[in-house]
Write a protein that holds these residues in place. Structure first.
Motif, short mmCIF file in Angstrom:
data_model
loop_
_atom_site.label_atom_id
_atom_site.label_comp_id
_atom_site.label_asym_id
_atom_site.label_seq_id
_atom_site.Cartn_x
_atom_site.Cartn_y
_atom_site.Cartn_z
N UNK A 28 0.39 39.57 -4.10
CA UNK A 28 1.83 39.65 -3.87
C UNK A 28 2.57 38.75 -4.86
N UNK A 29 3.42 39.32 -5.70
CA UNK A 29 4.23 38.51 -6.62
C UNK A 29 5.68 38.96 -6.51
N UNK A 30 6.63 38.01 -6.41
CA UNK A 30 6.40 36.57 -6.33
C UNK A 30 5.90 36.16 -4.94
N UNK A 31 5.20 35.03 -4.89
CA UNK A 31 4.75 34.52 -3.60
C UNK A 31 5.96 34.00 -2.81
N UNK A 32 6.14 34.40 -1.55
CA UNK A 32 7.34 34.03 -0.77
C UNK A 32 7.25 32.63 -0.18
N UNK A 33 7.25 31.63 -1.02
CA UNK A 33 7.18 30.25 -0.54
C UNK A 33 8.40 29.91 0.32
N UNK A 48 10.96 31.56 2.58
CA UNK A 48 11.18 32.80 3.31
C UNK A 48 12.65 33.22 3.36
N UNK A 49 13.55 32.29 3.09
CA UNK A 49 14.97 32.61 3.17
C UNK A 49 15.47 33.35 1.92
N UNK A 50 14.69 33.32 0.85
CA UNK A 50 15.08 34.00 -0.39
C UNK A 50 14.73 35.49 -0.26
N UNK A 51 15.72 36.33 -0.51
CA UNK A 51 15.50 37.78 -0.44
C UNK A 51 14.88 38.27 -1.75
N UNK A 52 13.63 38.67 -1.66
CA UNK A 52 12.88 39.11 -2.83
C UNK A 52 12.65 40.61 -2.77
N UNK A 53 12.84 41.30 -3.90
CA UNK A 53 12.49 42.72 -3.97
C UNK A 53 11.11 42.84 -4.59
N UNK A 54 10.24 43.57 -3.91
CA UNK A 54 8.89 43.81 -4.43
C UNK A 54 8.83 45.20 -5.05
N UNK A 55 8.19 45.26 -6.20
CA UNK A 55 8.04 46.53 -6.90
C UNK A 55 6.58 46.87 -7.08
N UNK A 56 6.27 48.12 -6.75
CA UNK A 56 4.93 48.65 -7.00
C UNK A 56 4.93 49.31 -8.37
N UNK A 57 3.90 48.98 -9.16
CA UNK A 57 3.80 49.61 -10.48
C UNK A 57 3.10 50.95 -10.36
N UNK A 58 3.74 51.99 -10.86
CA UNK A 58 3.10 53.30 -10.96
C UNK A 58 2.46 53.40 -12.35
N UNK A 59 1.17 53.73 -12.37
CA UNK A 59 0.42 53.68 -13.63
C UNK A 59 0.71 54.80 -14.59
N UNK A 60 1.97 55.06 -14.84
CA UNK A 60 2.39 56.07 -15.81
C UNK A 60 3.09 55.34 -16.94
N UNK A 61 2.56 55.51 -18.17
CA UNK A 61 3.10 54.78 -19.32
C UNK A 61 3.61 55.75 -20.37
N UNK A 62 4.62 55.31 -21.10
CA UNK A 62 5.09 56.06 -22.26
C UNK A 62 4.99 55.13 -23.47
N UNK A 63 4.30 55.58 -24.50
CA UNK A 63 4.06 54.77 -25.69
C UNK A 63 4.62 55.46 -26.93
N UNK A 64 5.17 54.65 -27.83
CA UNK A 64 5.27 55.16 -29.20
C UNK A 64 3.84 55.20 -29.75
#
Length: 242
Positions: free
Chosen positions: A160-165, A167-183
Motif C-alpha cells: 500500500x503506497x502511500x502508507x497511511x501513517x 489516518x486523518x489525511x485523505x489519500x487517493x489510492x490508484x491501481x496500476x493497469x498494466x497497459x503501456x504506450x511507448x514511443x
C-alpha cells in the motif's frame, strides 16, 4: 503517426500457469483479449507476441496475427522490443494478455497523450484506476502507483503506497493497469537497460524506467475490468462476461 498494439503472452505464468489458454465463456483468455483489442479499431495493426507455440497457434488458427519471440525474456516489454525493432512504427501500446476487458475509451486516452505531444516530450504513458476497497489496497497482486501533480509516476509497489501513517489525511489510492504506450525508441532503450534492484525486488518492470530516470505519464480511467492473475479472477471474469 503509425500506432500498433502488441500483446505479450507467456504460457508459463508464475501465479497461474496456462491462464491465457483458460476458457472465458467459450473462447480462451488470450483470444478474448486479442479480439477486444482489434475491435477498438484504434490501431494500424495488432499482434500477439509469444514464446509459446500453443498460444501462437491459438491466435493464427483463429485468423489473428502472432509473432514468435526468438529469445527468453524477463518481461513483456522486452518481448515487445524484440518484435518491434525492425517495424516501421511510431508508437506501440502494450496490452496485457490477461486483460480481456480492455476497452476502447482507455486505449484512446493513451493515444491522445502522444497526439497532444508534438515536441515528443513523453516517452511512455500508462493507465491507473482509483480504488477504495481496503482489501484491494492491501493485496500484493494489486499494483499501486503514486503520482506527482503533473500525473507522472513517482513509484509503483505491491505494498500500500502511500502508507497511511496519519489516518486523518485523505489519500487517493490508484491501481496500476498494466497497459503501456511507448514511443518506439523508448522501448528499444528499455530493452538495452539491465534490470536493477527495485524491479528485481518487486517484480515490476515499470520500475526499471524510474530507476533510470525515465518519466511515466499516468492517465486515469474509470474502466477497471478484470485482470486474470488467479483462478478466482477467472471465475469472476466468467461471471462478468456473461
Amino acid at each position: 503517426m503509425k500506432i500498433i498494439s502488441m500483446i505479450p503472452a507467456r504460457y508459463a505464468a508464475s501465479r497461474f500457469p496456462g491462464k491465457l489458454m483458460q476458457d472465458l465463456d467459450g473462447k480462451t483468455v488470450i483470444l478474448r483479449t486479442y479480439e477486444a483489442t482489434v475491435a477498438t479499431k484504434l490501431f494500424d495493426d495488432v499482434f500477439v507476441v509469444t514464446d509459446s507455440d500453443i498460444i501462437f497457434q491459438e491466435i493464427i488458427n483463429n485468423g489473428g496475427k502472432a509473432i514468435m519471440s526468438k529469445k527468453e525474456h524477463e518481461c513483456g516489454s522486452d518481448r515487445i522490443a524484440e518484435a518491434v525493432e525492425h517495424l516501421d512504427i511510431d508508437v506501440v501500446i502494450n496490452v496485457q494478455g490477461d486483460e480481456p476487458f480492455t476497452d476502447k475509451e482507455s486505449l484512446a486516452k493513451l493515444i491522445e497523450v502522444f497526439k497532444n505531444d508534438p515536441n515528443k516530450e513523453v516517452d511512455l504513458a500508462s493507465l491507473m484506476v482509483h480504488i477504495t476497497d481496503q482489501d484491494e489496497i492491501n493485496n500484493p497482486n494489486t499494483v499501486k502507483v503514486v503520482i506527482d501533480q503533473s500525473d507522472f509516476a513517482l513509484y509503483f509497489s505491491r505494498s500500500p503506497i502511500p502508507y497511511p501513517r496519519d489516518k486523518s489525511v485523505k489519500v487517493k489510492y490508484y491501481k496500476h493497469k498494466g497497459i503501456y504506450a511507448f514511443r518506439k525508441q523508448a522501448i528499444l532503450d528499455f530493452y538495452k537497460l539491465p534490470m536493477q534492484v527495485l524491479e528485481a525486488s518487486e517484480k515490476l518492470e515499470q520500475l526499471r524506467y524510474l530507476e533510470y530516470g525515465k518519466r511515466i505519464k499516468m492517465v486515469e480511467t474509470d474502466v477497471e475490468g478484470v485482470e486474470i492473475d488467479t483462478p478466482e479472477d477467472l471465475e469472476r471474469a466468467n461471471k462478468l462476461w456473461k
